[in-house]
Scaffold this motif. Structure first.
Motif, mmCIF file in Angstrom:
data_model
loop_
_atom_site.group_PDB
_atom_site.id
_atom_site.type_symbol
_atom_site.label_atom_id
_atom_site.label_comp_id
_atom_site.label_asym_id
_atom_site.label_seq_id
_atom_site.Cartn_x
_atom_site.Cartn_y
_atom_site.Cartn_z
ATOM 1 N N ILE B 8 0.857 -1.189 0.000
ATOM 2 C CA ILE B 8 0.000 0.000 0.000
ATOM 3 C C ILE B 8 0.891 1.236 0.000
ATOM 4 C CG2 ILE B 8 -1.933 1.153 1.156
ATOM 5 C CD1 ILE B 8 -2.554 -1.793 0.686
ATOM 6 N N GLY B 9 0.785 2.063 -1.041
ATOM 7 C CA GLY B 9 1.524 3.321 -1.084
ATOM 8 C C GLY B 9 0.726 4.448 -0.436
ATOM 9 N N ILE B 10 1.445 5.347 0.234
ATOM 10 C CA ILE B 10 0.809 6.529 0.830
ATOM 11 C C ILE B 10 1.556 7.754 0.334
ATOM 12 C CG2 ILE B 10 0.136 7.684 2.987
ATOM 13 C CD1 ILE B 10 -0.843 4.941 3.241
ATOM 14 N N THR B 11 0.913 8.661 -0.382
ATOM 15 C CA THR B 11 1.560 9.933 -0.714
ATOM 16 C C THR B 11 1.215 10.950 0.373
ATOM 17 O OG1 THR B 11 -0.324 10.469 -2.147
ATOM 18 C CG2 THR B 11 1.636 9.595 -3.216
ATOM 19 N N ILE B 22 -1.860 13.780 9.254
ATOM 20 C CA ILE B 22 -2.903 12.749 9.313
ATOM 21 C C ILE B 22 -2.376 11.400 8.833
ATOM 22 C CG2 ILE B 22 -4.848 14.357 9.206
ATOM 23 C CD1 ILE B 22 -5.131 13.735 6.224
ATOM 24 N N ALA B 23 -1.374 11.427 7.919
ATOM 25 C CA ALA B 23 -0.774 10.165 7.472
ATOM 26 C C ALA B 23 -0.032 9.507 8.638
ATOM 27 C CB ALA B 23 0.168 10.407 6.297
ATOM 28 N N LEU B 107 -3.065 2.682 -3.537
ATOM 29 C CA LEU B 107 -2.493 3.993 -3.227
ATOM 30 C C LEU B 107 -3.530 4.791 -2.437
ATOM 31 C CD1 LEU B 107 -0.047 5.912 -3.764
ATOM 32 C CD2 LEU B 107 -1.344 6.800 -5.726
ATOM 33 N N ALA B 108 -3.110 5.265 -1.249
ATOM 34 C CA ALA B 108 -3.955 6.178 -0.476
ATOM 35 C C ALA B 108 -3.265 7.538 -0.500
ATOM 36 C CB ALA B 108 -4.115 5.681 0.959
ATOM 37 N N THR B 109 -3.965 8.552 -0.984
ATOM 38 C CA THR B 109 -3.329 9.850 -1.212
ATOM 39 C C THR B 109 -3.805 10.878 -0.195
ATOM 40 O OG1 THR B 109 -5.086 10.402 -2.780
ATOM 41 C CG2 THR B 109 -3.064 9.492 -3.700
ATOM 42 N N ALA B 110 -2.857 11.492 0.517
ATOM 43 C CA ALA B 110 -3.199 12.639 1.370
ATOM 44 C C ALA B 110 -3.450 13.843 0.465
ATOM 45 C CB ALA B 110 -2.067 12.901 2.358
#
Lengths: 327, 327
Positions: B8-11, B22-23, B107-110
């Motif tokens: 899982i990618g997090i930007t 928040i990430a 991908l979960a994007t901030a």
């Protein structure tokens, strides 16, 4: 001797819809003093039929002038015909005569079928436009008032494609002003704070998705503010999807579903439709004739009951404010 | 050895907005096994700054490829500059490279600042359009998924005045089909029932307030139904203000606020934005960069936490369905 308290008219609406049933059910719950202030506009046979259905016969006055000649043989729940189409229009015409004669201070209207009424020569999209015309009001607006949300609509029965044309600065300003007057004189909020919605997603995001916010809504807010004076605070144009959790005394919505989707989600069956700008108080439930369940004794009277209660409350509020002014 | 479970990618989004905070807050709550599946795309100094703010340093992998060269001297919460404008775009470009290389399953994007990103050459209205372009997806749609409501939008960032032009039969059919596929393959609902909204008040009331219901939406429902087959049931065009209390698996809304006003009222901060139609799972919180509260340690991570949780859930659901098919 004439009661010193204002009279409340109730039109039964389409006699083969749920109108008579929800009216009778609501009236049966009123106390004796309130019942003496009621005048029902509708055929005797429709009223008596509903009493039988509900199992109660509230003692209220029935307007003789409003009898359309409908017989019980004409009346089958859920099955409109020429006689029932005409009857609902007769009730409204009669109520208007009573208002003009100064006999009523408020009117709570049970639902009509617009399609059926149209067959009987009723050429208006709904009650609101009919009353605007017949009572020669310069401008009116619809307010939906529930326990949690109050919303006034700047436009009502308009196709989405027509919104850019019909949403004028004057129309938005007018809705804001009618909202402010109602909050002050009907609800006793002397310094109301009103949230004015944008039209477009993100309120246009600085003109990227539409420019009605800067071209129409902002100027309308300035126009209304200049006419209303400093006691009324206007906030907006608000981002529509983020607005409705903020605690404003009232919202002014730019179109029907922008206002009614939140009202129906938040206040369920408890919201009442009010017409602002008329010489009398006018309320109604926020639903239709519901032919599919008419005559089965299971129509919920929640909204009609709230409409009648609000008609009493606003009539007495206006009377109290008028007597304050005159002393 | 490569974990058999999807990555899982997090930007981190705009480094001077609330994204990093928040990430980090969400990642700090993950268990050890889940943390091993995370890759963060963002500058080390932005990540470390947020860890200090939150008071916790979650052990997760940081992508070396995503370092934009941002230094802590460039970074003031709530005060964007050229370096921060560029950084958020570098994170996204790097994540896209990882997706293309098959290294990410989700991908979960901030949140990014669209205005700031635009200054750095990002020419898309948002993440969704960027990913559509870079991952060569034939069509995408936005779903908002909360605990109570799921809504897919047929149009997103469009002025109300443009809706009649952009709302085509193919576009509505496409949104319906993406909704159906997601319900089946992401949420495991094999026989979904989807409510399709009308565009106009009262769904046009038989053409009296607009005709898109008969001219566009009904044909789109027929087209989608013929492509989807009998397992998917479509109901509509629904009267918009009465629709959202009905228990559909998902609604297809015709425009942004028709879908988002109810989502934000019913599911508050708990709803997550998903992009349907991409080769990977993509989720994001449903809010923006919130410069006004950045760096104060009081940003609510509710929606980001839900976005990351949903990314895990959908990744594992897809893997399970894929392994079912291959056995």
């Amino acid at each position: 001797m004439e009661s010193p308290l204002g009279k409340i008219g109730i039109t039964l609406g389409d006699p083969c819809g749920i109108g008579p049933e929800i009216a009778v059910r609501s009236l049966a719950e009123l106390d004796e003093q309130s019942r003496q202030r009621i005048v029902v506009f509708g055929d005797r046979c429709a009223f008596e039929g509903a009493c039988e259905l509900v199992g109660s016969r509230p003692m209220v006055a029935l307007s003789e002038d409003s009898q359309s000649g409908l017989g019980s043989e004409d009346l089958r729940w859920g099955h409109p015909n020429d006689a029932t189409a005409r009857a609902q229009v007769v009730y409204l015409d009669s109520a208007v005569r009573a208002i003009r004669a100064g006999e009523l201070h408020a009117l709570a209207t049970a639902p009509i079928s617009k399609a059926e009424a149209a067959r009987a020569g009723f050429s208006f999209p709904g009650h609101t436009e009919f009353l605007l015309d017949r009572l020669s009001a310069p401008r009116v607006a619809m307010m939906f008032a529930g326990p949690k949300l109050k919303v006034v609509l700047a436009t009502v029965h308009e196709a989405i494609a027509d919104l850019p044309q019909v949403l004028t600065c004057e129309r938005v300003a007018s809705a804001i002003e009618l909202a402010a007057h109602s909050l002050q004189s009907d609800f006793g909020i002397s310094d109301p704070i009103i949230g004015v919605l944008g039209l477009n997603p993100h309120a246009g995001e600085g003109g990227r998705f539409g420019d009605e916010e800067s071209r129409v809504i902002n100027p309308a807010m300035q126009l209304a503010a200049s006419r209303l004076g400093p006691r009324v605070k206007l906030v907006g144009p608000l981002v529509p999807d983020a607005a409705f959790r903020q605690p404003f005394d009232c919202f002014v919505a730019m179109y029907h579903d922008q206002g009614l989707i939140p009202v129906k989600l938040v206040d369920f069956d408890d919201s009442v439709n009010m017409t602002l700008g008329l010489p009398i108080v006018r309320t109604s439930p926020d639903h239709g004739v519901a032919y599919d369940i008419a005559g089965q004794g299971r129509a919920r009277a929640t909204s009609m009951r709230a409409a009648i209660a609000l008609a009493f409350q606003l009539t007495d509020m206006r009377a109290a404010l008028a007597s304050q002014k005159s002393t």
